[in-house]
Design an enzyme around this catalytic site. Structure first.
Site, PDB file in Angstrom:
ATOM      1  N   GLY A   1       0.767  -1.240   0.000  1.00 37.12           N
ATOM      2  CA  GLY A   1       0.000   0.000   0.000  1.00 37.12           C
ATOM      3  C   GLY A   1       0.793   1.282   0.000  1.00 37.12           C
ATOM      4  O   GLY A   1       0.218   2.341  -0.276  1.00 37.12           O
TER       5      GLY A   1
ATOM      6  N   GLU B   1       3.840  -6.669   2.022  1.00 36.48           N
ATOM      7  CA  GLU B   1       3.537  -7.083   0.651  1.00 36.48           C
ATOM      8  C   GLU B   1       3.579  -5.878  -0.295  1.00 36.48           C
ATOM      9  O   GLU B   1       2.583  -5.560  -0.946  1.00 36.48           O
ATOM     10  CB  GLU B   1       2.139  -7.715   0.603  1.00 36.48           C
ATOM     11  CG  GLU B   1       1.959  -8.906   1.520  1.00 36.48           C
ATOM     12  CD  GLU B   1       0.489  -9.310   1.686  1.00 36.48           C
ATOM     13  OE1 GLU B   1      -0.395  -8.596   1.161  1.00 36.48           O
ATOM     14  OE2 GLU B   1       0.239 -10.324   2.338  1.00 36.48           O
ATOM     15  N   PRO B   2       4.689  -5.195  -0.392  1.00 35.32           N
ATOM     16  CA  PRO B   2       4.736  -4.011  -1.253  1.00 35.32           C
ATOM     17  C   PRO B   2       4.824  -4.394  -2.725  1.00 35.32           C
ATOM     18  O   PRO B   2       5.476  -5.369  -3.086  1.00 35.32           O
ATOM     19  CB  PRO B   2       6.027  -3.320  -0.810  1.00 35.32           C
ATOM     20  CG  PRO B   2       6.895  -4.442  -0.361  1.00 35.32           C
ATOM     21  CD  PRO B   2       5.992  -5.489   0.237  1.00 35.32           C
ATOM     22  N   GLY B   3       4.171  -3.634  -3.558  1.00 35.62           N
ATOM     23  CA  GLY B   3       4.272  -3.834  -4.996  1.00 35.62           C
ATOM     24  C   GLY B   3       4.664  -2.539  -5.669  1.00 35.62           C
ATOM     25  O   GLY B   3       5.799  -2.339  -6.106  1.00 35.62           O
ATOM     26  N   ARG B   4       3.712  -1.595  -5.682  1.00 32.46           N
ATOM     27  CA  ARG B   4       3.881  -0.334  -6.393  1.00 32.46           C
ATOM     28  C   ARG B   4       5.177   0.395  -6.012  1.00 32.46           C
ATOM     29  O   ARG B   4       5.879   0.921  -6.849  1.00 32.46           O
ATOM     30  CB  ARG B   4       2.686   0.566  -6.055  1.00 32.46           C
ATOM     31  CG  ARG B   4       2.652   1.881  -6.804  1.00 32.46           C
ATOM     32  CD  ARG B   4       1.541   2.772  -6.240  1.00 32.46           C
ATOM     33  NE  ARG B   4       0.273   2.113  -6.106  1.00 32.46           N
ATOM     34  CZ  ARG B   4      -0.664   2.045  -7.054  1.00 32.46           C
ATOM     35  NH1 ARG B   4      -0.464   2.630  -8.197  1.00 32.46           N
ATOM     36  NH2 ARG B   4      -1.792   1.410  -6.833  1.00 32.46           N
TER      37      ARG B   4
ATOM     38  N   TYR C   1      -8.673   4.465 -13.028  1.00 29.26           N
ATOM     39  CA  TYR C   1      -8.522   5.161 -11.740  1.00 29.26           C
ATOM     40  C   TYR C   1      -8.314   6.668 -11.896  1.00 29.26           C
ATOM     41  O   TYR C   1      -7.921   7.332 -10.923  1.00 29.26           O
ATOM     42  CB  TYR C   1      -7.294   4.620 -10.995  1.00 29.26           C
ATOM     43  CG  TYR C   1      -7.301   3.145 -10.724  1.00 29.26           C
ATOM     44  CD1 TYR C   1      -8.405   2.510 -10.148  1.00 29.26           C
ATOM     45  CD2 TYR C   1      -6.187   2.365 -11.020  1.00 29.26           C
ATOM     46  CE1 TYR C   1      -8.384   1.150  -9.893  1.00 29.26           C
ATOM     47  CE2 TYR C   1      -6.160   1.003 -10.759  1.00 29.26           C
ATOM     48  CZ  TYR C   1      -7.268   0.413 -10.204  1.00 29.26           C
ATOM     49  OH  TYR C   1      -7.241  -0.925  -9.945  1.00 29.26           O
TER      50      TYR C   1
ATOM     51  N   CYS D   1     -11.396   1.928 -29.011  1.00 28.68           N
ATOM     52  CA  CYS D   1     -12.707   2.472 -29.360  1.00 28.68           C
ATOM     53  C   CYS D   1     -13.542   2.737 -28.095  1.00 28.68           C
ATOM     54  O   CYS D   1     -14.552   2.073 -27.861  1.00 28.68           O
ATOM     55  CB  CYS D   1     -13.391   1.487 -30.286  1.00 28.68           C
ATOM     56  SG  CYS D   1     -14.835   2.173 -31.055  1.00 28.68           S
ATOM     57  N   GLU D   2     -13.070   3.632 -27.261  1.00 22.78           N
ATOM     58  CA  GLU D   2     -13.742   4.022 -26.014  1.00 22.78           C
ATOM     59  C   GLU D   2     -13.362   5.473 -25.735  1.00 22.78           C
ATOM     60  O   GLU D   2     -12.172   5.814 -25.798  1.00 22.78           O
ATOM     61  CB  GLU D   2     -13.232   3.212 -24.809  1.00 22.78           C
ATOM     62  CG  GLU D   2     -13.426   1.733 -24.866  1.00 22.78           C
ATOM     63  CD  GLU D   2     -14.790   1.297 -24.371  1.00 22.78           C
ATOM     64  OE1 GLU D   2     -15.478   2.083 -23.699  1.00 22.78           O
ATOM     65  OE2 GLU D   2     -15.156   0.154 -24.693  1.00 22.78           O
TER      66      GLU D   2
ATOM     67  N   TYR E   1       1.252  -2.019 -12.006  1.00 19.74           N
ATOM     68  CA  TYR E   1      -0.136  -2.061 -12.486  1.00 19.74           C
ATOM     69  C   TYR E   1      -0.225  -1.497 -13.907  1.00 19.74           C
ATOM     70  O   TYR E   1      -1.213  -0.877 -14.280  1.00 19.74           O
ATOM     71  CB  TYR E   1      -1.082  -1.327 -11.518  1.00 19.74           C
ATOM     72  CG  TYR E   1      -0.962  -1.882 -10.116  1.00 19.74           C
ATOM     73  CD1 TYR E   1      -1.524  -3.104  -9.788  1.00 19.74           C
ATOM     74  CD2 TYR E   1      -0.218  -1.209  -9.139  1.00 19.74           C
ATOM     75  CE1 TYR E   1      -1.366  -3.649  -8.518  1.00 19.74           C
ATOM     76  CE2 TYR E   1      -0.058  -1.743  -7.869  1.00 19.74           C
ATOM     77  CZ  TYR E   1      -0.633  -2.961  -7.570  1.00 19.74           C
ATOM     78  OH  TYR E   1      -0.474  -3.507  -6.312  1.00 19.74           O
TER      79      TYR E   1
HETATM   80  C1  PLP Z   1      -3.509  -7.971  -0.270  1.00 21.67           C
HETATM   81  C2  PLP Z   1      -2.627  -7.053  -1.028  1.00 21.67           C
HETATM   82  N1  PLP Z   1      -1.326  -7.038  -0.718  1.00 21.67           N
HETATM   83  C3  PLP Z   1      -0.458  -6.242  -1.370  1.00 21.67           C
HETATM   84  C4  PLP Z   1      -0.890  -5.384  -2.361  1.00 21.67           C
HETATM   85  C5  PLP Z   1       0.119  -4.520  -3.043  1.00 21.67           C
HETATM   86  O1  PLP Z   1      -0.185  -3.188  -2.842  1.00 21.67           O
HETATM   87  P1  PLP Z   1       0.815  -2.039  -3.326  1.00 21.67           P
HETATM   88  O2  PLP Z   1       1.160  -2.332  -4.737  1.00 21.67           O
HETATM   89  O3  PLP Z   1       0.019  -0.816  -3.170  1.00 21.67           O
HETATM   90  O4  PLP Z   1       1.989  -2.067  -2.424  1.00 21.67           O
HETATM   91  C6  PLP Z   1      -2.244  -5.355  -2.708  1.00 21.67           C
HETATM   92  C7  PLP Z   1      -2.738  -4.431  -3.732  1.00 21.67           C
HETATM   93  O5  PLP Z   1      -3.727  -3.790  -3.601  1.00 21.67           O
HETATM   94  C8  PLP Z   1      -3.142  -6.221  -2.027  1.00 21.67           C
HETATM   95  O6  PLP Z   1      -4.437  -6.246  -2.326  1.00 21.67           O
END
Ligand code: PLP
Length: 419
Positions: free
Chosen positions: A245, A279-282, A323, A349-350, A378
């Site tokens: 998050g 659980e970082p992604g972004r 978003y 086409c949107e 994403y």
């Molecule tokens: C359960 C869970 N963990 C981790 C993430 C990764 O979030 P972020 O990319 O914002 O760090 C998400 C994305 O919404 C999620 O739903």
């Protein structure tokens, strides 16, 4: 404390941007567009920065594959030491292919199928983050039938709102995620008593692109308090998983640093002594990727406003349409004409197929290259074949050169499953 970014994209020359010394336009010309381009050095640098921010406190970073699960990126993060957050059987398969061990994987997701759960229990993943009492019951039965015990964490719904786009806020009672906090104590006690379950943790993820640390602090406080309640019930856990998050500065303004984030979470979690999972992604991959596109049409709308149509749109990059996300655009061909207002759109086409609206800039010309910044998270994972558009190519800059990590799909790829 601000990080001095050493790696990644550099737009400071005003002319030709480079990515870790590699001429970005040259890669786009060699591969064609649309193209995702990533900096391996920046991905690893950001992973290490986040990892280091938690210091000696027991913790593990589980990179969230949903942000970007292209094999070359997942491998890179595996090699840097990251564990994995997978949200589907498909993401588990990619994680294993990238070299993750089952124990490295936390399996999240609100709609796990029976087949996915059976596979996850058989594999022995590090933790299945269960979303409901019903799911815990199903996991228990599967584990008993397999003659084993499944490691589970209960995902809490803390009823905490997040200051982010409503489509990516996940922590309110009205959102589909997790076990409502007021039911969670009974659900955890029940889970702890099951023959097929080892309740090893609790989990709470309240949304994505959160730049207000107070939201993350409230979540961490609540989860930490909850683990104390469970301990008083005799339920002892191994870990607290606070999800992902942490947001990034899409507009280039200040955003929380890894160190500030870690301080806030550790203040809440350290007194419990439990291992902290994240659980970082972004935050890790977002700034390390860009989308390159070519202008395919320019047309006036009235006297002073123009449509600039790219060969990439919502099928390659959905965030602006889905978003209303705003990403900075960089022209790779400098034009010195006076600035006009440009609505930069895609070819789909949107009417919702936009990349960036109301941009004040010199009018690009057909054939010019444009770069969408901070598209590493994403972006490619949310791309689709809408309008029968092949998925774009992806390339990774590493070691002073670059290589393709996903070839562009062909129309033959698209119809290969059809008959
Ligand atoms: C359960 C869970 N963990 C981790 C993430 C990764 O979030 P972020 O990319 O914002 O760090 C998400 C994305 O919404 C999620 O739903």
């Amino acid at each position: 404390m601000r990080t001095t970014r050493m790696a990644g994209f550099d737009f400071s020359s005003g002319g030709q941007p480079v990515c870790d010394g590699v001429d970005v336009a040259a890669v786009a010309h060699a591969v064609g567009t649309p193209l995702y381009l990533y900096s391996a050095a920046l991905i690893v640098e950001r992973y290490r920065e986040l990892e280091a921010a938690f210091g000696d406190y027991p913790h593990r970073i589980h990179y969230a594959l949903k942000a970007n699960s292209t094999l070359g990126i997942v491998r890179l993060l595996r090699e840097a030491g990251s564990a994995v957050d997978a949200n589907s059987g498909g993401e588990i398969a990619v994680a294993l292919k990238a070299g993750a061990t089952p124990e490295d994987i936390v399996f999240t997701g609100v709609g796990k199928t029976a087949a996915e759960l059976e596979d996850a229990v058989r594999l022995g993943v590090g933790s299945i983050n269960a979303e409901s009492a019903g799911e815990l019951d199903r996991i228990d039965r599967i584990a008993v039938a397999q003659g084993t015990r499944a490691r589970v964490a209960v995902r809490l719904n803390p009823d905490i709102g997040a200051d982010t786009h409503p489509g990516i806020a996940t922590g309110r009672r009205s959102h589909k995620f997790g076990v409502p906090i007021h039911e969670a104590r009974a659900v955890c006690r029940d889970a702890a008593a099951r023959d097929g379950l080892d309740l090893v943790g609790v989990h709470a993820h309240v949304g994505s692109q959160i730049t207000n640390l107070d939201t993350l602090r409230r979540n961490a406080d609540l989860v930490a308090r909850f683990t104390r309640t469970l301990a008083a019930d005799g339920v002892r856990l191994e870990h607290i998983d606070l999800g992902g998050g942490l947001g990034i500065a899409y507009d280039g303004a200040a955003a929380p640093t890894a160190a500030e984030y870690a301080r806030v979470l550790l203040e809440a979690v350290a007194p419990t002594g439990l291992t902290l999972l994240l659980e970082p992604g972004r935050w890790i991959v977002g700034p390390a990727g860009a989308l390159l596109a070519t202008v395919v049409d320019v047309k006036p709308q009235g006297d002073v406003r123009y449509f600039v149509v790219l060969d990439a749109g919502m099928s390659e990059f959905l965030r602006p349409a889905l978003y209303q996300a705003e990403h900075r655009l960089e022209p790779l061909t400098a034009r010195s004409t006076p600035a006009v207002t440009c609505d930069v759109v895609g070819p789909v086409c949107e009417t919702s197929d936009v990349i960036a609206m109301g941009q004040s800039r010199p009018l690009p010309r057909v054939g010019d290259l444009m770069l969408v910044r901070d598209a590493g998270a994403y972006g490619s994972t949310m791309a689709s074949n809408y309008n029968r558009r092949p998925l774009p190519a992806e390339a990774l800059v590493a070691g002073g050169g670059w290589r393709i990590i996903r070839r562009r799909q062909t129309i033959e790829d698209l119809v290969a499953c059809e008959g």
